[in-house]
Design a protein around this motif. Structure first.
Motif, PDB file in Angstrom:
ATOM      1  N   ALA A 183     -16.678  -9.957   5.945  1.00 39.37           N
ATOM      2  CA  ALA A 183     -15.472 -10.784   5.963  1.00 39.37           C
ATOM      3  C   ALA A 183     -14.287  -9.915   5.572  1.00 39.37           C
ATOM      4  N   ILE A 184     -13.251  -9.939   6.383  1.00 35.26           N
ATOM      5  CA  ILE A 184     -12.016  -9.233   6.080  1.00 35.26           C
ATOM      6  C   ILE A 184     -10.919 -10.281   5.966  1.00 35.26           C
ATOM      7  N   THR A 185     -10.531 -10.617   4.740  1.00 34.75           N
ATOM      8  CA  THR A 185      -9.437 -11.557   4.522  1.00 34.75           C
ATOM      9  C   THR A 185      -8.123 -10.807   4.721  1.00 34.75           C
ATOM     10  N   ILE A 186      -7.311 -11.252   5.647  1.00 38.12           N
ATOM     11  CA  ILE A 186      -6.168 -10.474   6.114  1.00 38.12           C
ATOM     12  C   ILE A 186      -5.201 -10.136   4.985  1.00 38.12           C
ATOM     13  N   ALA A 187      -4.772 -11.129   4.218  1.00 40.00           N
ATOM     14  CA  ALA A 187      -3.799 -10.873   3.147  1.00 40.00           C
ATOM     15  C   ALA A 187      -4.374  -9.921   2.106  1.00 40.00           C
ATOM     16  N   ASN A 188      -5.644 -10.121   1.734  1.00 42.13           N
ATOM     17  CA  ASN A 188      -6.277  -9.250   0.735  1.00 42.13           C
ATOM     18  C   ASN A 188      -6.333  -7.810   1.216  1.00 42.13           C
ATOM     19  N   ALA A 189      -6.731  -7.631   2.492  1.00 42.54           N
ATOM     20  CA  ALA A 189      -6.890  -6.283   3.021  1.00 42.54           C
ATOM     21  C   ALA A 189      -5.549  -5.571   3.157  1.00 42.54           C
ATOM     22  N   VAL A 190      -4.525  -6.300   3.592  1.00 45.23           N
ATOM     23  CA  VAL A 190      -3.225  -5.672   3.851  1.00 45.23           C
ATOM     24  C   VAL A 190      -2.450  -5.418   2.566  1.00 45.23           C
ATOM     25  N   PHE A 191      -2.418  -6.418   1.680  1.00 44.95           N
ATOM     26  CA  PHE A 191      -1.590  -6.296   0.477  1.00 44.95           C
ATOM     27  C   PHE A 191      -2.381  -5.975  -0.787  1.00 44.95           C
ATOM     28  N   GLY A 192      -3.707  -6.046  -0.705  1.00 45.13           N
ATOM     29  CA  GLY A 192      -4.518  -5.791  -1.892  1.00 45.13           C
ATOM     30  C   GLY A 192      -5.429  -4.592  -1.760  1.00 45.13           C
ATOM     31  N   SER A 193      -5.164  -3.707  -0.805  1.00 43.29           N
ATOM     32  CA  SER A 193      -6.021  -2.536  -0.622  1.00 43.29           C
ATOM     33  C   SER A 193      -5.915  -1.591  -1.815  1.00 43.29           C
ATOM     34  N   LYS A 194      -6.959  -0.802  -2.011  1.00 41.24           N
ATOM     35  CA  LYS A 194      -7.011   0.128  -3.141  1.00 41.24           C
ATOM     36  C   LYS A 194      -7.352   1.524  -2.609  1.00 41.24           C
ATOM     37  N   PRO A 195      -6.425   2.498  -2.684  1.00 38.68           N
ATOM     38  CA  PRO A 195      -5.040   2.374  -3.152  1.00 38.68           C
ATOM     39  C   PRO A 195      -4.200   1.574  -2.162  1.00 38.68           C
ATOM     40  N   PRO A 196      -3.023   1.122  -2.584  1.00 38.71           N
ATOM     41  CA  PRO A 196      -2.203   0.291  -1.705  1.00 38.71           C
ATOM     42  C   PRO A 196      -1.665   1.054  -0.503  1.00 38.71           C
ATOM     43  N   ILE A 197      -1.513   0.333   0.601  1.00 44.22           N
ATOM     44  CA  ILE A 197      -0.858   0.900   1.777  1.00 44.22           C
ATOM     45  C   ILE A 197       0.614   1.123   1.449  1.00 44.22           C
ATOM     46  N   SER A 198       1.188   2.189   1.953  1.00 44.55           N
ATOM     47  CA  SER A 198       2.604   2.496   1.706  1.00 44.55           C
ATOM     48  C   SER A 198       3.490   1.301   2.050  1.00 44.55           C
TER      49      SER A 198
END
Length: 226
Positions: A183-198
């Protein structure tokens, strides 16, 4: 002309072969219960010796008839997924199951299953559900489901479920065509990635100011999977 026909035949056979490999492989024996003690890494799990398999490998007292507590979920839903990690006998069988509990106005936010198609049926309450097709159409297919209704979410497409009732919870059961659908939750993956996306990347992608991206990245992106 014969050369063109031969090329077309080869291309079609290659496509059919690729599609056959694009889902969980078919089992080659009666069962292949996952051996969780093995340290060998394969695409799936190593089989336990059949002589050591018992009925317990095919059983889980999941109590799916019991409601889950959605009060601690920021999105107002809890997904109880029964995949190969919880039932070892699902290894190589290409199927898993989930119960989703929704608080009043709760949702299972937009997400994808990279390895599975999902079929969902409502047990209690009402759900507004939908999925979006791929680029460039990005067409939304949606329905309002009532108790007993069924909806299908094609593999890999972004989809969601929302309980529009402000007073009553809802419950659904979903079947998924993989032992480990992911499962890839869109908001979690985009804004909660570790480390964060630039934030430069995300500001341009979403056409917003960087301070908006920074605020979103500072939120607590909780997982609603149990």
């Amino acid at each position: 002309m014969a050369s063109s026909s031969s090329f077309l035949l080869v291309a079609l056979l290659a496509l059919a072969s690729w599609q056959a490999m694009a889902s969980d492989p078919s089992p080659l024996q009666d069962f292949c219960v996952a051996d969780n003690s093995s340290h060998v890494l394969v695409n799936g799990f190593v089989c336990k010796d059949p002589k050591e398999v018992t009925a317990e490998d095919f059983f889980l007292a999941a109590k799916l008839d019991m409601p889950r507590d959605t009060k601690m979920s920021k999105v107002g839903s809890i997904v109880t997924l029964l995949n190969v990690m919880r039932i070892p006998s699902l290894n190589t069988l290409g199927i898993s199951l989930a119960r989703i509990d929704y608080a009043p106005l709760g949702e299972n936010p937009p997400h994808t299953h990279p390895r599975a198609t999902e079929i969902l049926t409502v047990l209690e309450g009402t759900l507004y559900v939908g999925f979006v097709t791929s680029n460039p159409e990005n067409k939304l297919f949606w329905k309002v489901l009532n108790k007993g209704d069924v909806f299908v979410f094609p593999q890999g497409l972004i989809h969601f479920q929302f309980n529009p009732n402000p007073y009553k919870p809802a419950v659904a059961i979903a079947g998924l065509s993989s032992q480990n659908p992911g499962a890839i939750t869109i908001a979690n993956a985009v804004f909660g990635s570790k480390p964060p996306i630039s934030d430069d990347v995300l500001a341009k992608a979403f056409q917003v100011e960087k301070k908006t991206v920074d605020w979103l990245q500072a939120q607590f992106w909780a997982d609603n999977h149990n």
